[in-house]
Design an enzyme around this catalytic site. Structure first.
Site, PDB file in Angstrom:
ATOM      1  N   ARG A  90       0.816  -1.207   0.000  1.00 46.52           N
ATOM      2  CA  ARG A  90       0.000   0.000   0.000  1.00 46.52           C
ATOM      3  C   ARG A  90       0.849   1.255   0.000  1.00 46.52           C
ATOM      4  NH1 ARG A  90      -4.491  -0.573   3.970  1.00 46.52           N
ATOM      5  NH2 ARG A  90      -5.397  -1.335   2.041  1.00 46.52           N
ATOM      6  N   TYR A  91       1.978   1.204   0.683  1.00 46.30           N
ATOM      7  CA  TYR A  91       2.829   2.381   0.827  1.00 46.30           C
ATOM      8  C   TYR A  91       4.020   2.275  -0.131  1.00 46.30           C
ATOM      9  CZ  TYR A  91       0.240   3.179   5.164  1.00 46.30           C
ATOM     10  OH  TYR A  91      -0.734   3.395   6.088  1.00 46.30           O
ATOM     11  N   ARG A  94       7.367   0.018   1.526  1.00 46.55           N
ATOM     12  CA  ARG A  94       7.272  -1.114   2.450  1.00 46.55           C
ATOM     13  C   ARG A  94       6.005  -1.904   2.175  1.00 46.55           C
ATOM     14  NH1 ARG A  94       5.812   3.647   4.142  1.00 46.55           N
ATOM     15  NH2 ARG A  94       4.335   4.053   5.806  1.00 46.55           N
ATOM     16  N   CYS A 103      -3.030 -18.090  14.401  1.00 46.13           N
ATOM     17  CA  CYS A 103      -2.642 -17.298  15.565  1.00 46.13           C
ATOM     18  C   CYS A 103      -2.741 -18.216  16.768  1.00 46.13           C
ATOM     19  CB  CYS A 103      -3.572 -16.107  15.761  1.00 46.13           C
ATOM     20  SG  CYS A 103      -3.510 -14.945  14.385  1.00 46.13           S
ATOM     21  N   CYS A 107      -8.316 -13.162  18.285  1.00 50.56           N
ATOM     22  CA  CYS A 107      -8.925 -12.006  18.933  1.00 50.56           C
ATOM     23  C   CYS A 107     -10.276 -11.728  18.298  1.00 50.56           C
ATOM     24  CB  CYS A 107      -8.014 -10.792  18.779  1.00 50.56           C
ATOM     25  SG  CYS A 107      -6.276 -11.176  19.101  1.00 50.56           S
ATOM     26  N   CYS A 110     -10.457  -8.908  15.480  1.00 55.30           N
ATOM     27  CA  CYS A 110      -9.406  -8.919  14.458  1.00 55.30           C
ATOM     28  C   CYS A 110      -9.864  -8.320  13.125  1.00 55.30           C
ATOM     29  CB  CYS A 110      -8.925 -10.342  14.219  1.00 55.30           C
ATOM     30  SG  CYS A 110      -7.622 -10.423  12.978  1.00 55.30           S
ATOM     31  N   ARG A 112      -8.449  -8.912  10.333  1.00 54.04           N
ATOM     32  CA  ARG A 112      -8.351  -9.926   9.284  1.00 54.04           C
ATOM     33  C   ARG A 112      -9.161 -11.158   9.650  1.00 54.04           C
ATOM     34  NH1 ARG A 112      -2.517  -8.741   9.208  1.00 54.04           N
ATOM     35  NH2 ARG A 112      -2.426  -6.725   8.167  1.00 54.04           N
ATOM     36  N   ASP A 270     -10.961  -1.113  13.804  1.00 55.84           N
ATOM     37  CA  ASP A 270     -11.429  -1.057  12.424  1.00 55.84           C
ATOM     38  C   ASP A 270     -12.919  -1.398  12.337  1.00 55.84           C
ATOM     39  OD1 ASP A 270      -8.960  -0.346  11.364  1.00 55.84           O
ATOM     40  OD2 ASP A 270      -8.285  -2.428  11.356  1.00 55.84           O
ATOM     41  N   ASP A 307      -7.002   3.644  10.739  1.00 50.30           N
ATOM     42  CA  ASP A 307      -6.655   3.038   9.461  1.00 50.30           C
ATOM     43  C   ASP A 307      -7.883   3.260   8.576  1.00 50.30           C
ATOM     44  OD1 ASP A 307      -5.111   1.700   7.610  1.00 50.30           O
ATOM     45  OD2 ASP A 307      -4.512   0.131   9.016  1.00 50.30           O
ATOM     46  N   LYS A 314      -2.959   4.384   7.355  1.00 46.56           N
ATOM     47  CA  LYS A 314      -3.037   4.866   8.732  1.00 46.56           C
ATOM     48  C   LYS A 314      -2.966   6.385   8.757  1.00 46.56           C
ATOM     49  CE  LYS A 314      -0.626   0.783  10.405  1.00 46.56           C
ATOM     50  NZ  LYS A 314      -0.354   0.158   9.091  1.00 46.56           N
TER      51      LYS A 314
HETATM   52  C1  LIG Z   1       0.514  -0.708   8.909  1.00 44.67           C
HETATM   53  C2  LIG Z   1       0.930  -1.046   7.584  1.00 44.67           C
HETATM   54  C3  LIG Z   1       2.255  -0.877   7.188  1.00 44.67           C
HETATM   55  C4  LIG Z   1       3.316  -0.318   8.104  1.00 44.67           C
HETATM   56  O1  LIG Z   1       3.062   1.020   8.400  1.00 44.67           O
HETATM   57  P1  LIG Z   1       4.100   1.867   9.275  1.00 44.67           P
HETATM   58  O2  LIG Z   1       3.376   3.136   9.530  1.00 44.67           O
HETATM   59  O3  LIG Z   1       5.333   2.005   8.473  1.00 44.67           O
HETATM   60  O4  LIG Z   1       4.353   1.074  10.525  1.00 44.67           O
HETATM   61  C5  LIG Z   1       2.602  -1.202   5.903  1.00 44.67           C
HETATM   62  N1  LIG Z   1       1.682  -1.685   5.035  1.00 44.67           N
HETATM   63  C6  LIG Z   1       0.395  -1.845   5.383  1.00 44.67           C
HETATM   64  C7  LIG Z   1      -0.571  -2.349   4.383  1.00 44.67           C
HETATM   65  C8  LIG Z   1      -0.025  -1.534   6.673  1.00 44.67           C
HETATM   66  O5  LIG Z   1      -1.302  -1.703   7.011  1.00 44.67           O
HETATM   67  S1  SF4 Z   2      -5.454  -9.419  15.973  1.00 50.12           S
HETATM   68 FE1  SF4 Z   2      -5.943 -10.998  14.427  1.00 50.12          FE
HETATM   69  S2  SF4 Z   2      -3.993 -11.459  13.433  1.00 50.12           S
HETATM   70 FE2  SF4 Z   2      -3.518 -10.392  15.376  1.00 50.12          FE
HETATM   71  S3  SF4 Z   2      -3.212 -12.047  16.879  1.00 50.12           S
HETATM   72 FE3  SF4 Z   2      -5.358 -11.399  17.021  1.00 50.12          FE
HETATM   73  S4  SF4 Z   2      -6.437 -12.820  15.647  1.00 50.12           S
HETATM   74 FE4  SF4 Z   2      -4.266 -12.933  15.109  1.00 50.12          FE
END
Ligand SMILES: *Cc1c(COP(=O)(O)O)cnc(C)c1O
Ligand code: SF4
Length: 370
Positions: A90-91, A94, A103, A107, A110, A112, A270, A307, A314
């Site tokens: 996305r960025y 990175r 996991c 949670c 979560c 995801r 989220d 986010d 973010k």
């Molecule tokens: C959170 C996240 C990152 C890392 O973001 P930083 O602000 O550099 O910690 C990179 N890619 C995605 C898709 C993210 O959600």
């Molecule tokens: S937040 Fe989601 S990905 Fe992170 S430890 Fe909990 S269940 Fe796993």
């Protein structure tokens, strides 16, 4: 088999076990388990002191999960930024590298939820594709190994991945995101940290949401990591009935520092299906942030981020410390609510009129394409 793998065999996941242990209706638990994976390590279950407490709310399934279908399974639109199944890019410089679907505990809040615990969504066969993507994309310099939880892989499989990423010349830093030190601290062994420290510069971001999660066991795990020279950061999710209280959050941030973990982010929860009962307002998040800055060590103050739904990334949100800004002066409010004036530097005489809106440049300094 390592000790921690033996411990995972005792994890609570059968609806009958969960219902019996927490005094829930087994049919209800079965219905929830069909939609959202349930799993709790015995260690984490041991942190739960009473029905509805902060640890309970994070892990024990709640019938509310089924009544809250917002229709949003992928609130951050990660799938749209996913060129191969194991990568979210996305960025500019990175990316996330999703290497484990599993996991230690799942949670309830979560992001995801749609992916974790589902081997078809995050599968080992996607790992090679992910590595290939990272190799081809020379603009990447930071890889965040995530999941699920990467520390659910065996040392051998995790090392193969970390080593492969470290072998890519343009990758400067590696980060691992994990909740294992919080929910299964026994998994952090001497052997694991001896392996990880071979691949510096490597950072680990952990995930603690409540001061009572900092126990002798989790402190031992964090100390091992820190002693291996691994800088530790923490990400917290702001959750109703868990940490939406300035005093609880301040204590958490302070206790993290005492075990050498630097608070990095507090996230607004989220907007994800099945988690409405755990979300709270942005005003509450701002109140929590106000209670940190100035009132305790600056090191204990993370960024508070939302986010953005739809894949905006973010976005940091700050209490209103900047009250007004003109060419002459800036009016500031300090942590205690007092106002101060900072005089601006006298502007130089202008040659050209300034554009009405600030030009925005992309990360490499190239002018924006219209
Ligand atoms: C959170 C996240 C990152 C890392 O973001 P930083 O602000 O550099 O910690 C990179 N890619 C995605 C898709 C993210 O959600
Ligand atoms: S937040 Fe989601 S990905 Fe992170 S430890 Fe909990 S269940 Fe796993």
């Amino acid at each position: 088999m390592d000790d921690w793998q033996r411990l995972m065999k005792g994890v609570l996941r059968k609806p009958e076990e969960i219902a019996r242990k927490f005094g829930l209706d087994v049919e209800e638990v079965r219905r929830i388990a069909k939609v959202f994976k349930i799993q709790i390590t015995p260690y984490y279950a041991g942190l739960i002191k009473e029905r509805g407490d902060a640890m309970w709310r994070q892990m024990v399934p709640d019938p509310a999960e089924l009544k809250e279908d917002t229709g949003v399974a992928d609130p951050l639109d990660e799938d749209a930024d996913s060129p191969v199944p194991s990568i979210v890019h996305r960025y500019p410089d990175r990316c996330l590298f999703l290497v484990s679907h599993s996991c230690a505990s799942f949670c309830r809040f979560c992001t995801r939820k749609r992916k974790v615990g589902d081997p078809s969504k995050i599968h080992p066969r996607y790992i090679e594709d992910g590595l290939e993507y990272i190799r081809r994309h020379t603009e990447l310099r930071d890889v965040i190994i995530s999941g699920g939880d990467p520390l659910m892989l065996s040392d051998r499989r995790l090392e193969a991945i970390v080593k492969a990423v470290r072998g890519i010349p343009h990758i400067e830093i590696i980060r691992i995101g994990t909740r294992v030190p919080c929910v299964l601290p026994q998994r952090v062994t001497e052997k694991l940290v001896a392996m990880l420290k071979k691949y510096h510069p490597l950072y680990v971001n952990v995930h603690f949401n409540h001061p009572d999660e900092i126990t002798p066991e989790s402190s031992r795990a964090l100390n091992l990591l820190a002693d291996a020279g691994i800088p530790l950061g923490n990400q917290t999710v702001l959750l109703k009935g868990v940490n939406d209280d300035p005093l609880v959050m301040r204590r958490l941030m302070q206790k993290l520092l005492a075990v050498r973990v630097r608070p990095y982010y507090i996230y607004q929860a989220d907007y994800v299906s099945g988690t409405e009962h755990l979300r709270t307002t942005v005003e509450k998040g701002l109140e929590v942030m106000e209670s940190l800055r100035g009132w305790t060590s600056g090191l204990a103050v993370p960024y508070y981020c939302i986010d953005a739904p739809g894949g905006g990334g973010k976005i940091p949100v700050l209490p209103k410390y900047l009250q007004s800004i003109t060419d002459e002066q800036v009016v500031l409010r300090n942590y205690a609510g007092e106002l101060f004036i900072y005089p601006q530097v006298k502007p130089k005489p202008k040659r050209r009129p300034r554009p009405a809106t600030a030009p925005c440049y992309s990360f490499d300094g190239a002018p924006p394409t219209p």
